[in-house]
Write a protein that holds these residues in place. Structure first.
Motif, short mmCIF file in Angstrom:
data_model
loop_
_atom_site.label_atom_id
_atom_site.label_comp_id
_atom_site.label_asym_id
_atom_site.label_seq_id
_atom_site.Cartn_x
_atom_site.Cartn_y
_atom_site.Cartn_z
N MET A 156 0.71 -1.21 -0.31
CA MET A 156 0.19 0.01 -0.14
C MET A 156 0.80 1.29 0.04
O MET A 156 0.45 2.24 -0.59
CB MET A 156 -1.14 0.13 1.26
N ASN A 157 2.05 1.26 0.63
CA ASN A 157 2.87 2.43 0.79
C ASN A 157 3.46 2.34 -0.53
O ASN A 157 3.81 3.71 -1.01
CB ASN A 157 3.93 2.27 1.81
N TYR A 158 3.79 1.50 -1.22
CA TYR A 158 4.52 1.62 -2.53
C TYR A 158 3.67 2.23 -3.51
O TYR A 158 4.02 2.82 -4.62
CB TYR A 158 4.97 0.09 -2.82
N ARG A 159 2.42 2.10 -3.20
CA ARG A 159 1.34 2.63 -4.29
C ARG A 159 1.22 3.97 -4.47
O ARG A 159 0.63 4.80 -5.32
CB ARG A 159 0.06 1.99 -4.22
N GLY A 160 1.57 4.83 -3.23
CA GLY A 160 1.55 6.20 -3.43
C GLY A 160 0.93 6.85 -2.16
O GLY A 160 0.14 6.37 -1.57
N MET A 161 1.46 8.19 -1.97
CA MET A 161 0.93 8.80 -0.88
C MET A 161 -0.43 9.30 -0.83
O MET A 161 -1.21 9.45 0.15
CB MET A 161 1.94 10.28 -0.68
N THR A 162 -0.94 9.58 -1.97
CA THR A 162 -2.44 9.83 -2.15
C THR A 162 -3.39 8.70 -1.64
O THR A 162 -4.36 8.78 -0.86
CB THR A 162 -2.85 10.06 -3.74
N ILE A 163 -2.79 7.44 -2.04
CA ILE A 163 -3.65 6.42 -1.41
C ILE A 163 -3.48 6.41 -0.09
O ILE A 163 -4.63 6.00 0.67
CB ILE A 163 -3.19 5.03 -2.40
N VAL A 164 -2.31 6.46 0.48
CA VAL A 164 -2.04 6.26 1.86
C VAL A 164 -2.66 7.29 2.59
O VAL A 164 -3.53 6.89 3.65
CB VAL A 164 -0.54 6.22 2.13
N GLY A 165 -2.76 8.58 2.12
CA GLY A 165 -3.65 9.60 2.85
C GLY A 165 -5.00 9.33 2.93
O GLY A 165 -5.45 9.66 4.17
N TRP A 166 -5.66 8.73 1.93
CA TRP A 166 -7.21 8.78 1.80
C TRP A 166 -7.61 7.63 2.66
O TRP A 166 -8.52 7.23 3.34
CB TRP A 166 -7.82 8.83 0.67
N VAL A 167 -6.76 6.52 2.67
CA VAL A 167 -7.01 5.20 3.14
C VAL A 167 -6.88 5.68 4.88
O VAL A 167 -7.44 5.16 5.70
CB VAL A 167 -5.88 4.12 3.03
#
Length: 470
Positions: A156-167
């Motif tokens: 999940m971290n590998y996929r990007g900060m935008t994903i991490v932020g909204w998750v």
């Protein structure tokens, strides 16, 4: 923590970083929840404060401690993070004030502390689930669960900060809601006299202070990914303020409900006890909700901490402190090498017990915070005209006074550490002292490539210019 601009300051050159072109930046709401997860993630893990000291001191601790520690750390993060809005955060602050050698030591101790911290979350995750799924208590199922959880969250971290932020936002809402419900159903059962129970002759001060310290620190961690934040000079101070309110209420209100509505049995107040309280107050359905929220919360804390740790390594590489390959990004804009290094550290440390992890992490974190306080005061004295889009409304004397209570607390935490924790932590510190000269030797011999990004601001150039124009 609002904006505080002054005409006497000269803005840092804000040429967009070519490394971040095409990468979505983190906005205010996800940033609030990332800070929330860097620091807290909810009341999971605060139960030991009641076990160590009883209800009254636990409640007072989570009201008073934020003013001694959290508020000063958050204020310093707001000022220094807007002064240096780049990945690397506190490493850059210390390097600018004390030189690259101590900047590296700061990076080593805080990265190691962060990795140790991240090793807690699989432990807490399984501690909350083991009452419902006993097979997760030990043995192969527990090991397999740690490996799978670490792999999924690392991806999940590998996929990007935008994903991490909204998750983080979604997980945060889900994790907070069951405690809102628990607070409401506890109201008819509250007995205020239960809050006043205290026995000063039966207090485990080491466990008490370590629990408070662990649950209310790491406000500075968000600074290591400031380069990924949209308009950090305005967004970061606001996010820190909103997160501070969330964290304090997120600890105090569940403790108020749990200690006031359930007869006190101090020995039961340990990791995972809030799920038992939920069953007592609301039934099995609320217990499962709290356990699910704990699982989600630990996922959120894991991805937030790994983001901070991996972007710190990226920022250090951009400053030439680590080999260049640490600065390379994946196609999603994430620091792949930093993520892999941080995940490896988590797996190596996940065998330790909760109390051992907290104590070792706090010891290293304390050393790093001392360097941050020194850097903060040094930059205030040495470079008063440097750009500070947010500035704590205190002069030099006030800034020094603000740092005295948290520094005294650090000394107490260090003094109460066990001999085992002291030895392990000092070995880690010594490794850092030796590692930096070794890396410089490797750079000199050109065994590995080191490089410094040309578009990063130079504090000496900026402050000299500010002095001339101020």
């Amino acid at each position: 923590m609002g904006d505080n601009n002054s005409a006497q300051y000269v803005g840092i050159d804000e040429v967009p970083s070519p490394r971040a072109v095409g990468i979505n930046k983190v906005s205010l709401l996800p940033l609030v929840f990332l800070i929330f997860y860097e620091v807290s993630g909810g009341p999971f893990g605060v139960e030991d404060s009641v076990k160590a000291a009883g209800p009254l001191l636990a409640l007072l601790g989570f009201l008073v401690f934020p003013f001694i520690w959290s508020v000063p750390e958050a204020l310093i993060t707001a000022e220094m993070g807007t002064m240096f809005p780049e990945n690397g955060g506190y490493v850059v602050w210390v390097s600018s004030a004390l030189g690259p050698y101590w900047g590296f030591q700061q990076g080593w101790m805080k990265w190691l502390s962060g990795v140790i911290d991240n090793a807690l979350y699989p432990v807490l995750f399984l501690d909350y689930l083991k009452s419902g799924i006993p097979d997760l208590a030990d043995g192969f199922p527990r090991i397999a669960a740690v490996l799978v959880l670490t792999a999924v969250l690392t991806y999940m971290n590998y996929r990007g900060m935008t994903i991490v932020g909204w998750v983080a936002v979604l997980l945060g809402v889900f994790s907070i809601l069951p405690f809102v419900v628990m607070g409401l159903v506890s109201i008819p059962k509250l007995e205020p006299s239960r809050w006043m129970v205290v026995d000063l002759h039966d207090v485990d001060w080491n466990l008490y202070l370590n629990t408070l310290f662990w649950n209310l620190n790491y406000w500075d961690s968000i600074s290591t990914l400031a380069g990924e934040v949209h308009n950090p000079k305005k967004t970061l101070p606001k996010a820190l303020l909103y997160a501070l309110i969330m964290v304090v209420l997120g600890y105090f209100l569940p403790l108020l409900a749990g200690t006031g509505a359930v007869p006190l049995q101090r020995d039961l107040w340990s990791d995972g006890y809030f799920s038992d309280i939920a069953k007592i107050l609301g039934g099995v359905w609320l217990r499962w909700w709290v356990q699910a929220a704990a699982a989600m919360s630990n996922m959120g804390m894991f991805v937030a901490e790994m983001s901070s740790d991996s972007f710190q390594l990226l920022g250090m590489a951009e400053r030439g402190m680590l080999p260049e390959f640490f600065a390379k990004r994946s196609r999603y804009g994430t620091p792949l090498v930093g993520i892999l290094f941080s995940a490896s550290g988590v797996l190596l440390l996940s065998w330790m017990s909760f109390q051992e992890i907290v104590a070792a992490e706090n010891f290293l974190y304390c050393f790093g915070m001392i360097l941050e306080f020194i850097a903060f005061i040094q930059l205030r004295m040495k470079h008063p005209a440097a750009s500070r889009p947010y500035k704590i409304p205190l002069g030099t004397a006030g800034s020094i006074l603000m740092c005295i209570p948290p520094t005294a607390l650090i000394c107490v935490v260090l003094a109460l550490s066990s001999f085992k924790v002291f030895v392990v932590s000092m070995i880690a510190v010594i490794i850092g002292l030796v590692l930096q000269p070794c890396l410089k030797h490797i750079e000199k011999k050109r065994y590995m490539k080191f490089s410094t990004s040309s578009d990063l601001p130079d504090i000496d150039h900026i402050t000299n210019e500010g002095t001339l124009l101020g």
